[in-house]
Design a protein around this motif. Structure first.
Motif: not given
Length: 447
Positions: A152-161
């Motif tokens: 989840a934090f990896l995807l959010r780091a890519l801007g995908n929340s």
């Protein structure tokens, strides 16, 4: 789906990015509330007290992993902002190995020392067996909690929340359904609630990991998985350990307070369990908005956009504090009604204790909202140790005052309640002073 947070309208970009994160955690909090509702209404106040105390323990254990994932997420976001995909992938692999190993280690320790931990928490004898049974089952979900939060934090780091929201939402619905089936239908009691939680965590963790590797093939672990780039592991540890220490110190302080609450008996435990759920639900949007703000800061810090950071900070503070002011008024006014969601009206003393807690905490949500933003700011500018310092100030004050005041007959549990906003205030004052100094130095250096 990746999203660049270094371009576009600042307030709109932050809100669009934060929206799915807030919605996801609202769903998570809804599950926590539904879990407590089912247990409290269909098993009884003692079961609610046991689940509430166990929730505090599990929050502490998992906060270590969530902090590690949060810290690594800031690094992923930094390298994404710098447009250095090779370095980002090496950090992803190093972080997965390190944090995954730590999650297994924590799990083993928790199983080995479970009885001793419950004794330290001063769990009353009449609740001990019930709580032990619940915690023993819940511990099987720790590795899946790591999986969900890491990706989840990896995807959010890519801007995908958005993707983490879908996985969380699906598993929350499943969790509530299984709660009703196991606790109400099969009458498995408190153990049924634990089994429902673990099954949902397993599906969530495995599902989001599979999704990430399908949608982001460049991040798939290859044959060099166990050979990380030189310097990747120390960098991950430097950031992640600081964030983990901040999260675990914060929740260890809460755990110590839980032990003090437990010493007042099952009624106070039940009131605290219900009130904390309401408390967490009320200020959670401010916490998740601050996490989104932190990733916004991190990407722009990596891209060297100081003016965008300054404007984003001003906007974030206005949004968060406005929300906290409104929610403070609502919780203060509706405290009794909110307590009756979990506690039957005939348990008047339990409701009264919970209302007292909510009216103290609810009046000062701006304090915790500001503190969340300060945590996010310092993580975003690669100063995670400062977040830890603020946590020590906030929780240190809370624990010290609680243990100092609660034993006094004329104060009692009110000392525990009032220690919280006092700790927030001291940490906020310190954080704002340091933040001003950092911003001034960076402005001078840029000039």
């Amino acid at each position: 789906m990746q999203k660049d947070l270094t371009a576009g309208p600042i307030t709109k970009t932050m809100l669009a990015f934060a929206g799915p994160m807030i919605a996801g955690n609202l769903l998570q909090q809804f599950y926590n509330i539904a879990d407590s509702f089912v247990v409290g209404q269909f098993v009884g106040p003692d079961a609610l007290a046991a689940v509430g105390s166990a929730y505090t323990l599990m929050t502490f254990l998992t906060s270590i992993l969530i902090g590690l994932c949060m810290g690594s997420g800031a690094i992923f976001s930094f390298y994404f902002g710098k447009n250095e995909p090779a370095k980002m992938k090496s950090r992803v692999q190093a972080a997965f190995l390190l944090i995954g190993g730590i999650s297994v280690f924590i799990n083993i320790l928790a199983f080995l020392f479970l009885d001793g931990i419950l004794r330290l928490l001063q769990v009353p004898e009449e609740l001990f067996a019930m709580m032990r049974s619940y915690v023993f089952l819940i511990l099987f979900g720790i590795f899946f909690i790591f999986l969900y939060n890491f990706f989840a934090f990896l995807l959010r780091a890519l801007g995908n929340s958005v993707a983490p929201l879908w996985f969380l939402g699906s598993t929350v619905v499943l969790n509530v359904g299984l709660d009703v089936l196991f606790v109400v239908g099969f009458r498995w009691g408190i153990e049924g609630a634990a089994v429902a939680t673990v099954l949902s965590q397993m599906i969530s963790g495995i599902g989001i990991a599979a999704y990430t590797f399908i949608k982001e093939p460049s991040l798939r672990f290859g044959k060099n998985f166990f050979r990380c780039e030189k310097g990747a592991a120390p960098e991950i540890l430097r950031f992640s350990l600081a964030s983990s220490a901040q999260q675990s110190v914060m929740n260890f302080g809460v755990l110590m307070v839980q032990g003090l609450v437990n010493s007042f008996g099952p009624q106070v435990m039940a009131a605290f369990a219900a009130a904390v759920k309401i408390d967490s639900f009320a200020y959670m949007p401010a916490q998740e908005f601050a996490n989104a703000y932190s990733l916004f800061i991190s990407q722009n810090f990596g891209a060297g956009k100081e003016e965008r950071i300054r404007r984003g900070t001003k906007s974030a503070f206005g949004i968060s504090l406005s929300y906290c002011a409104v929610i403070s008024v609502l919780v203060f006014i509706l405290a009794k009604f909110l307590m009756m969601i979990f506690i039957s009206p005939e348990n008047r003393e339990i409701i009264q204790i919970g209302v007292g807690y909510l009216r103290v905490e609810g009046a000062f949500y701006c304090g915790i909202g500001l503190l969340f933003l300060l945590y996010g700011y310092f993580r975003g500018i690669n100063r995670p140790v400062m977040s830890l310092v603020l946590t020590v100030i906030s929780l240190g004050t809370r624990v010290a005052l609680a243990y100092l005041l609660a034993p006094l007959p004329q104060i009692g549990v009110w000392g525990i309640w009032w220690a919280v906003p006092i700790g927030w205030a001291l940490a906020d004052i310190t954080g704002l002073a340091v933040m001003g100094g950092f911003a001034k130095r960076r402005t001078t250096a840029g000039a």
